[in-house]
Every structure is written in structure tokens, then in C-alpha cells.
Design an enzyme around this catalytic site. Structure first.
Site, PDB file in Angstrom:
ATOM      1  N   SER A  78       0.830  -1.210   0.000  1.00  0.00           N
ATOM      2  CA  SER A  78       0.000   0.000   0.000  1.00  0.00           C
ATOM      3  C   SER A  78       0.861   1.255   0.000  1.00  0.00           C
ATOM      4  CB  SER A  78      -0.885   0.036   1.242  1.00  0.00           C
ATOM      5  OG  SER A  78      -1.695  -1.107   1.316  1.00  0.00           O
TER       6      SER A  78
HETATM    7  N1  SAH Z   1       0.097  -4.934   4.148  1.00  0.00           N
HETATM    8  C1  SAH Z   1       0.744  -5.422   2.961  1.00  0.00           C
HETATM    9  C2  SAH Z   1      -0.097  -5.198   1.729  1.00  0.00           C
HETATM   10  C3  SAH Z   1      -0.380  -6.494   1.118  1.00  0.00           C
HETATM   11  S1  SAH Z   1      -1.478  -6.509  -0.267  1.00  0.00           S
HETATM   12  C4  SAH Z   1       2.109  -4.823   2.808  1.00  0.00           C
HETATM   13  O1  SAH Z   1       2.501  -3.942   3.582  1.00  0.00           O
HETATM   14  O2  SAH Z   1       2.810  -5.267   1.924  1.00  0.00           O
HETATM   15  C5  SAH Z   1      -2.729  -7.604   0.344  1.00  0.00           C
HETATM   16  C6  SAH Z   1      -2.287  -8.974   0.772  1.00  0.00           C
HETATM   17  O3  SAH Z   1      -3.441  -9.681   1.196  1.00  0.00           O
HETATM   18  C7  SAH Z   1      -1.638  -9.804  -0.322  1.00  0.00           C
HETATM   19  O4  SAH Z   1      -0.380 -10.221   0.093  1.00  0.00           O
HETATM   20  C8  SAH Z   1      -2.581 -10.980  -0.485  1.00  0.00           C
HETATM   21  O5  SAH Z   1      -1.937 -12.195  -0.790  1.00  0.00           O
HETATM   22  C9  SAH Z   1      -3.240 -11.047   0.876  1.00  0.00           C
HETATM   23  N2  SAH Z   1      -4.519 -11.755   0.898  1.00  0.00           N
HETATM   24  C10 SAH Z   1      -5.473 -11.813  -0.048  1.00  0.00           C
HETATM   25  N3  SAH Z   1      -6.504 -12.584   0.348  1.00  0.00           N
HETATM   26  C11 SAH Z   1      -6.203 -13.031   1.591  1.00  0.00           C
HETATM   27  C12 SAH Z   1      -6.858 -13.898   2.524  1.00  0.00           C
HETATM   28  N4  SAH Z   1      -8.043 -14.458   2.263  1.00  0.00           N
HETATM   29  N5  SAH Z   1      -6.243 -14.125   3.702  1.00  0.00           N
HETATM   30  C13 SAH Z   1      -5.037 -13.578   3.979  1.00  0.00           C
HETATM   31  N6  SAH Z   1      -4.359 -12.771   3.135  1.00  0.00           N
HETATM   32  C14 SAH Z   1      -4.930 -12.505   1.948  1.00  0.00           C
END
Ligand code: SAH
Length: 224
Positions: A78
Site C-alpha cells: 500500500s
Molecule cells: N500490508 C501489505 C499489503 C499487502 S497486499 C504490505 O505492507 O505489503 C494484500 C495482501 O493480502 C496480499 O499479500 C494478499 O496475498 C493477501 N490476501 C489476499 N486474500 C487473503 C486472505 N483471504 N487471507 C489472507 N491474506 C490474503
């Protein structure tokens, strides 16, 4: 990591680290000046975490621009203003226990850990590869954050209750388990909605329900 300066000297890692810190400070200064970030604990946390360590070598120069960046496997880290805004909104302090859904590269978890301290952030990541890489990276950078590979819809029942929770991927509706695992008066923040998403702040009520406040339209990767 070397760079060639105007005067022709090659500078080393220490100089690059300093330049990164200066760029980071500038970015945080602007988030504070525009009141995107209002809590000083949030600003300090953003100043402390080396975002460039969480992105690929080819993204280093972009790490301190206020924009999302690719982290592989079709996912993104993000933009810093979102991370700051969400950390302000969950309203936590040192010692609070926090549940994160969507570890990604681990950056947001590290920023949260700067505020709540070691051993207080529990993060669930769906993608095994990303989760394993984040776990390793967080440990290398000295963050004691627990990462579980699994479906974030289930939260982390063994570690509940949490003082606050947040999602970094968009769910159609707030996941029931995550609400249930957040203590009464605790806050759940996340992007909700299909197609059009809104960042919402939910306050969990003593009867297990929640009151919702809409913060802003947003665009996050969908929950898998
Ligand atoms: N906070 C993170 C942003 C990650 S983007 C950072 O600082 O990098 C969102 C993330 O949510 C992705 O890595 C994706 O794989 C994860 N995601 C998607 N669906 C999910 C689920 N059902 N349970 C856990 N994680 C999930």
C-alpha cells in the site's frame, strides 16, 4: 549498492542509507503537514521503518514516493499515506495486540509493530510464498511479528482476542471471525465492498455487533 555523485565520488551503503532516511523523513513530513497522519506515534513509526527494504531492488528509488508498489505474485504494498491513515484509525498504543489480514511484504505489519512493540502483531497471509518471504524479512530487520499462512477470513482464533484488527485486502463484507476476535470497543479497519470499495472503521460493540463509519473510497487488491 553504490551511486555516483556529481563530484565523481562513489558513495557506499552508509550514504545510500542516509539518503533513504532523508527521503523517508520528507515523505512523512508531507503526510503530517497535510494531516493525513495526525498521531505522532504513527509519524514516528513511518519514520522508523525502511520501506525500501520491503520492495525489490528495481523499486528502491520509488520506495519514498507516496504510491503503491508491486511486491510480486500480483500483489502490491500500500501507499504510505494509506498505511499511516489506517494506523491512526486503529488507535493503538504500546502493548496492544493487533491482528493483520494480508501480510504481503510485511511493511504495514512492521509499521504497526513500531507502535505496539515486539510480539504484539499477528498477521495472516494467504500466499505461502509471500508469507514465507515476509516472515524472513521481518526477522532479518528485527521485527518480532507472527506470520501465519492461511485464510484471513478465519482470523487467528488461538491468539484472540485482539485490541484492534485491520485488513489490507478488500472483502465484500467484514469477516465475522475477525469481528468476533476483536475485543469490545476495539476497532476493525479495512476496505470493504465489491467493485467499489470504501475504507471503513468499525467499532466492535459489547453485543458482538459493530458500528461502522465510512472514511474514504479506496482501491485495494481483493481478498482471495
Ligand atoms: N500490508 C501489505 C499489503 C499487502 S497486499 C504490505 O505492507 O505489503 C494484500 C495482501 O493480502 C496480499 O499479500 C494478499 O496475498 C493477501 N490476501 C489476499 N486474500 C487473503 C486472505 N483471504 N487471507 C489472507 N491474506 C490474503
Amino acid at each position: 549498492m553504490g551511486c555516483e555523485h556529481r563530484n565523481g565520488y562513489i558513495c557506499g551503503t552508509a550514504t545510500v542509507t542516509m539518503e533513504m532516511a532523508t527521503a523517508r523523513d520528507r515523505l512523512v513530513d508531507s503526510l503530517v503537514a497535510t494531516e493525513v497522519v495526525t498521531k505522532s506515534s504513527t509519524a514516528e513509526a513511518l519514520r522508523a521503518v525502511p520501506r525500501h527494504e520491503f520492495v525489490g531492488d528495481d523499486q528502491q528509488d520509488l520506495a519514498y514516493q507516496d504510491r503503491p508498489l508491486p511486491i510480486g505474485n500480483d500483489q502490491t504494498i500500500s501507499a504510505p499515506h494509506i498505511v499511516g491513515q489506517m494506523l491512526d484509525l486503529i488507535n493503538v498504543e504500546r502493548g496492544d495486540r493487533v491482528l493483520e489480514i494480508g501480510t504481503g511484504c510485511g511493511y504495514h505489519a512492521a509499521v504497526t509493530a513500531e507502535v505496539v512493540g515486539d510480539g504484539n502483531v499477528y498477521s495472516v497471509e494467504y500466499d505461502e510464498e509471500l508469507g514465507a518471504a515476509a516472515r524472513e524479512r521481518l526477522e532479518r530487520l528485527g521485527y518480532d511479528v507472527a506470520v501465519r499462512i492461511g485464510d484471513g477470513r478465519e482470523g487467528w482464533p488461538e491468539e484472540a482476542p485482539f485490541d484492534a484488527s485491520y485488513l489490507t485486502c478488500a472483502a465484500a463484507e467484514p469477516p465475522t471471525e475477525v469481528i468476533d476476535q476483536t475485543a469490545a470497543d476495539g476497532v476493525v479497519v479495512g476496505p470493504f465492498g465489491e467493485g467499489r470499495q470504501e475504507l471503513k472503521r468499525l467499532v466492535v460493540q459489547p453485543d458482538g455487533g459493530y458500528e461502522a463509519e465510512t472514511i474514504a473510497p479506496v482501491r485495494f487488491v481483493p481478498m482471495r
